[in-house]
Design a protein around this motif. Structure first.
Motif, PDB file in Angstrom:
ATOM      1  N   PHE A  88       0.825  -1.200   0.000  1.00  0.00           N
ATOM      2  CA  PHE A  88       0.000   0.000   0.000  1.00  0.00           C
ATOM      3  C   PHE A  88       0.865   1.259   0.000  1.00  0.00           C
ATOM      4  O   PHE A  88       0.672   2.158  -0.819  1.00  0.00           O
ATOM      5  N   LYS A 108       0.606   3.060  -3.475  1.00  0.00           N
ATOM      6  CA  LYS A 108      -0.593   3.883  -3.439  1.00  0.00           C
ATOM      7  C   LYS A 108      -0.374   5.268  -2.856  1.00  0.00           C
ATOM      8  O   LYS A 108      -1.243   6.117  -2.985  1.00  0.00           O
ATOM      9  N   THR A 109       0.733   5.487  -2.178  1.00  0.00           N
ATOM     10  CA  THR A 109       0.890   6.789  -1.534  1.00  0.00           C
ATOM     11  C   THR A 109       1.903   7.657  -2.270  1.00  0.00           C
ATOM     12  O   THR A 109       2.701   7.168  -3.074  1.00  0.00           O
ATOM     13  N   ARG A 110       1.821   8.935  -1.979  1.00  0.00           N
ATOM     14  CA  ARG A 110       2.747   9.904  -2.515  1.00  0.00           C
ATOM     15  C   ARG A 110       4.161   9.573  -2.080  1.00  0.00           C
ATOM     16  O   ARG A 110       5.111   9.657  -2.856  1.00  0.00           O
ATOM     17  N   PHE A 160       5.427   6.839  -4.113  1.00  0.00           N
ATOM     18  CA  PHE A 160       5.729   7.302  -5.478  1.00  0.00           C
ATOM     19  C   PHE A 160       7.077   8.003  -5.502  1.00  0.00           C
ATOM     20  O   PHE A 160       7.918   7.741  -6.362  1.00  0.00           O
ATOM     21  N   ASP A 161       7.276   8.897  -4.526  1.00  0.00           N
ATOM     22  CA  ASP A 161       8.548   9.618  -4.456  1.00  0.00           C
ATOM     23  C   ASP A 161       9.709   8.644  -4.298  1.00  0.00           C
ATOM     24  O   ASP A 161      10.762   8.806  -4.917  1.00  0.00           O
ATOM     25  N   ARG A 190       9.837   5.441  -5.189  1.00  0.00           N
ATOM     26  CA  ARG A 190      10.082   4.669  -6.419  1.00  0.00           C
ATOM     27  C   ARG A 190      10.678   5.554  -7.505  1.00  0.00           C
ATOM     28  O   ARG A 190      11.553   5.132  -8.263  1.00  0.00           O
ATOM     29  N   ALA A 191      10.184   6.797  -7.584  1.00  0.00           N
ATOM     30  CA  ALA A 191      10.705   7.713  -8.606  1.00  0.00           C
ATOM     31  C   ALA A 191      12.192   7.963  -8.371  1.00  0.00           C
ATOM     32  O   ALA A 191      12.983   7.970  -9.312  1.00  0.00           O
ATOM     33  N   ARG A 221      14.149   5.092  -9.562  1.00  0.00           N
ATOM     34  CA  ARG A 221      14.238   4.952 -11.021  1.00  0.00           C
ATOM     35  C   ARG A 221      15.176   5.974 -11.625  1.00  0.00           C
ATOM     36  O   ARG A 221      15.891   5.685 -12.573  1.00  0.00           O
ATOM     37  N   SER A 256      11.799  16.980 -10.322  1.00  0.00           N
ATOM     38  CA  SER A 256      10.360  16.984 -10.068  1.00  0.00           C
ATOM     39  C   SER A 256      10.047  17.552  -8.688  1.00  0.00           C
ATOM     40  O   SER A 256       8.889  17.682  -8.325  1.00  0.00           O
ATOM     41  N   GLY A 257      11.073  17.878  -7.928  1.00  0.00           N
ATOM     42  CA  GLY A 257      10.832  18.509  -6.639  1.00  0.00           C
ATOM     43  C   GLY A 257      10.935  17.582  -5.447  1.00  0.00           C
ATOM     44  O   GLY A 257      10.579  17.953  -4.338  1.00  0.00           O
ATOM     45  N   ILE A 258      11.418  16.366  -5.658  1.00  0.00           N
ATOM     46  CA  ILE A 258      11.593  15.446  -4.538  1.00  0.00           C
ATOM     47  C   ILE A 258      12.933  15.761  -3.868  1.00  0.00           C
ATOM     48  O   ILE A 258      13.934  15.937  -4.548  1.00  0.00           O
TER      49      ILE A 258
END
Lengths: 511, 370
Positions: B211, B215-217, B220-221, B223-224, B227, B235-237
């Motif tokens: 989850f 599913k969460t921000r 996502f951050d 995993r991004a 990658r 992107s601002g992370i």
């Protein structure tokens, strides 16, 4: 298919030294080569022109043995050859000068030249003598004991050419050789090329700069969408006709319509200074305002601080000075906060900075917009809304893809870029930073992206446009600033400036 | 085949290919050593008894948590080699806390679990902070932190432990019965077979892993960043913050690894507490493609091989260490076959895109030729 178009222009009677017939190469998802036919004659400069992505680079890689063709034949000096590696190509007398130089900075010119070719003339006196002989006979003016790091771009390029000749090349391929040169260096290069052809060598010159091609080439082959369209003599065509052959239709023009500039300042930069790791100033006292509805173009030879400027505004580098977005001081805002405050960002290197290549398109839609709808709902990613919005971008920005679940890697460069433009234009930004927005995209995508930048301007965005394409800058900008060694060195009105004037300002010649 | 089916087939073909290769290589090793290849596989691949099934599930529970911990790091391209040290120091602290029983009943258990996660997070967080602020490779720092954890736990154990009468074994105070996690009976026997009650928490951890990452921000951050660091920055992370956060999260999960044993069978942390679980987790995370379900399959497979290899010495006279070779080979072949299948998949997808656009291009080409 079988009637080669090359017979149309047989201006010089010199024997054919390179004969390409029916060359084909297919890549999944990328424009490849299809039925390429070219005859290059001895002692001529043969230009190959085409838009970015037309298949020029693929063709040259085939001729230099980097990739094998799927079909077709290559004849060199009348013998059919099979080039399986660059070593085969060199043995067959084909040499290549790449756009990005392959030189070791911390070695001398002599060391660079003999590196990997030690068997030819050793590494001592014999090699030096051979280098001097080549340098003198082609007017390359190379100093064998200089360190490469001390050399300028033009001199480095001459070293690359010498490297190729040293290895016995009779056919020299130059891939976009003028892209890195300033105008007077271009003239010197062309003098060198004329020396080469006088000595009976053949030069294959890849470019998309038509005026250069017309001034230096003996024959011009136009490639469009992976296939040879026509071979012409420069005496018989104008730049415009050539451009239309390349594009295949009427030429899109970047020129904007009437001014939409207002007096509302949306992005204000004052005394921005950025120190590099060695204490040298990468940017020094940069100040400018961009108004609502205005496009400010930044012209400069690459590496003069453009990327540093963009990354400072985006908060990816820590600079001193003041940056205000619609009056709001951004000094302590992170990159993410600046984006959410309304900056859209089209990075220069889309694969490194703009995309997650191994993620689906909808995740790429989320990238950079993680904190806002439709990408997110509170702390959760809203996949459904993000997918739907990706579909919207795909339709509105004409991204050619089967759907939003395809990996970004599978798209061509132009479609990747259209997706990025669409993403950055969503969530209603007030400032758009576009760094080389049409680099490496096909002509259709280029026209579309120009259209989107014009729309942005018309819709009241402040746009910062960085580009190496002077026509694009002049056509789209309301004002052009020239950057040189990290400083702003001149302001120009695109209405009455020529690319030549900009070019000399970019190199500091006029100052 | 529909794209979904294609994806599934591709996804399954990699591990199957890898297992097949590992099978062949292990057989070759056995044959080269002159051991009875057929008999070894006969034992390894025999159907386990219910009693063995219980052991397999228990072992898999522990390995699963270890795999999840490693996978959190892997998703961000961080190699947390330190799960081993993190879980041991965390289990030790949890054992001390639970043994002291400052709180009654299950409150004591909850406190112990939270302490274990916190200690694991802090221990891994050291490596995260070093990486973020000083650029120290987390591989090096977590390996060194493993060694420090070993020494630290040995030292603290002498300070905190009680010696059982008439034994050289030292251990922390035994956890009171009302704070233990009850076992689940899977067979009324005879013999009666129990599994750790902690298996429920492991499943929950797996669900949360899925989850949070998908599913969460935050996920996502994470995993991004894994990658593409450069795209993440643009992107601002904040990559530094994410590095520390991901390491701490990985460490927090690592803190759970020793708890099924502590709260389900040993009830104290002693000098004989099981070690080495962290390294198996790395292999299992690779095998399971850092995916909650995949890691579960990997953990079960490793636990199964461990359990089935136990009687090898007695039954066929071959050292059970042979399965260590099998497990090692599986990790290698899995990495290779995933890469092969991934490239194949990318190529298929590019072809699909190309086909979808072919018609259009052909039309345009017809115009060009005309």
């Amino acid at each position: 298919m079988s009637a080669p178009t090359v017979e149309e222009a047989t201006s010089t009677g010199a024997p054919v030294t390179v004969r390409l017939r029916g060359i084909g190469k297919r890549f999944p998802g990328v424009i490849a080569n299809d039925d390429i036919n070219i005859d290059v004659r001895r002692g001529t400069i043969h230009a190959i022109v085409g838009e970015n992505g037309a298949g020029k680079s693929t063709l040259m890689k085939i001729l230099y043995g980097v990739q094998p063709p799927d079909s077709g034949t290559i004849e060199i000096e009348g013998t059919q050859v099979s080039l399986k590696s660059p070593a085969d190509a060199i043995a067959a007398g084909v040499g290549m000068v790449f756009q990005h130089f392959m030189l070791a900075d911390n070695l001398t010119v002599l060391e660079n030249v003999v590196l990997g070719a030690e068997k030819l003339h050793g590494i001592g006196g014999a090699a030096r003598a051979e280098i001097m002989r080549i340098s003198d006979s082609y007017g390359l003016d190379v100093e064998p004991d200089r360190m490469v790091e001390e050399l300028g771009v033009g001199a480095r390029q001459r070293v690359e050419i010498l490297k190729v000749l040293y290895r016995g090349a009779r056919i020299v391929i130059l891939d976009e050789p003028t892209a890195v040169l300033v105008p007077h260096e271009v003239d010197e290069l062309f003098d060198n090329l004329r020396e080469l052809k006088k000595e009976g060598l053949s030069v294959i010159f890849i470019s998309h700069k038509l005026d250069e091609v017309l001034s230096v080439a003996d024959e011009i082959t136009v490639i469009r969408r992976g296939t040879t369209v026509k071979t012409v003599s420069p005496r018989d065509v104008t730049a415009r006709q050539l451009a239309e052959l390349m594009v295949g239709s009427e030429l899109p023009s970047p020129s904007t319509e009437t001014s939409t500039v207002t007096d509302v300042v949306l992005l204000s930069v004052k005394n921005l200074t950025l120190a590099g790791v060695d204490g040298r100033e990468l940017l020094k006292d940069i100040s400018f305002d961009i108004h609502k509805g205005e496009v400010l173009g930044i012209a400069g030879v690459e590496g003069n601080g453009q990327e540093e400027l963009v990354e400072s505004i985006m908060g990816m580098r820590h600079s001193s000075g003041e940056i205000r977005l619609d009056g709001r001081d951004l000094a302590h805002e992170s990159t993410g906060e600046r984006r959410e405050a309304g900056i859209g960002y089209i990075p220069a290197d889309r694969q490194r900075h703009g995309l997650l290549l191994d993620a689906p398109l909808w995740e790429n839609r989320v990238l950079g917009h993680q904190g806002r709808p439709p990408s997110a709902r509170g702390p959760l990613i809203d996949k459904r809304a993000a997918r739907a919005d990706t579909e919207r971008i795909i339709a509105a920005y004409d991204v050619r893809t089967p759907g939003p679940d395809v990996l970004a890697r599978a798209l061509s460069g132009g479609n990747q870029q259209k997706l990025i433009v669409g993403r950055e234009m969503s969530s209603e930004p007030i400032v758009l930073i576009a760094s080389h927005p049409t680099r490496g995209v096909d002509v259709g995508a280029q026209a579309a992206i120009w259209g989107h930048i014009k729309d942005a301007r018309r819709n009241g965005l402040a746009v910062l446009l960085i580009s190496a394409d002077l026509d694009e800058l002049i056509g789209l900008s309301d004002r052009i600033e020239v950057i040189l060694r990290g400083r702003m060195v001149g302001t120009f009105d695109p209405g009455d400036v020529t690319p030549e004037q900009l070019g000399s300002a970019m190199t500091g010649a006029s100052l | 085949m529909t794209p979904r089916v294609t994806k599934l087939v591709l996804g399954l073909s990699a591990p199957i290919l890898a297992l097949l290769m590992a099978f062949l290589i292990t057989s070759a090793v056995l044959a080269a050593a002159g051991d009875p290849v057929g008999e070894v596989w006969g034992q390894l691949l025999s159907v386990p008894e219910t009693r063995n099934v219980g052991n397999i599930i228990d072992n898999a529970t522990v390995l699963y948590l270890s795999g999840l911990a490693a996978a959190v790091g892997f998703r961000m391209n961080l190699f947390n080699i330190g799960v081993d040290g993190q879980y041991r120091i965390a289990a030790f602290v949890a054992a001390v806390v639970a043994g002291e029983a400052w709180l009654p009943g299950y409150l004591n258990t909850v406190l112990a679990v939270l302490c274990a996660m916190a200690v694991g997070a802090v221990w891994a967080g050291i490596a995260g902070v070093l990486r973020a602020t000083r650029g120290v490779s987390e591989v090096i720092s977590t390996i060194m932190l493993n060694a420090i954890a070993t020494a630290l736990v040995a030292y603290l154990l002498r300070e905190a432990a009680v010696r059982e009468a008439g034994s050289n074994v030292i251990a922390t105070k035994t956890i009171p019965e009302d704070s233990r996690i009850p076992n689940i009976t899977i067979s009324d026997g005879p013999p009666v077979v129990d599994i750790y009650g902690f298996v429920v928490l492991a499943v929950l951890a797996g669900f949360l892993f899925w989850f949070v990452l998908n599913k969460t921000r935050f996920g996502f951050d994470l995993r991004a960043t894994g990658r593409s660091t450069t795209a993440a920055v643009a992107s601002g992370i904040s990559v530094n913050k994410m590095t520390v956060a991901a390491m701490m999260l990985s460490g927090a999960v690592a803190g759970l690894v020793g708890l099924p044993i502590l709260l389900g069978s040993s009830f104290s942390y002693g000098s004989t507490f099981q070690s080495g679980l962290g390294f198996a987790g790395i292999a299992i995370a690779l095998l399971g493609r850092n995916n909650a379900v995949g890691i579960a399959v990997g953990a079960l497979l490793f636990a199964y091989l461990n359990e089935q290899s136990n009687p090898l010495q007695i039954l066929v006279g071959v050292s059970p260490d042979i399965v260590a070779i099998t497990q090692g080979t599986i990790v290698l072949t899995v990495v290779i076959s995933y890469e092969v299948v991934r490239r194949y998949g990318v190529r298929m997808e590019q072809q699909a895109v190309a086909r979808a656009l072919e018609q259009e291009r052909d039309d345009e080409r017809a115009e060009v030729k005309a």
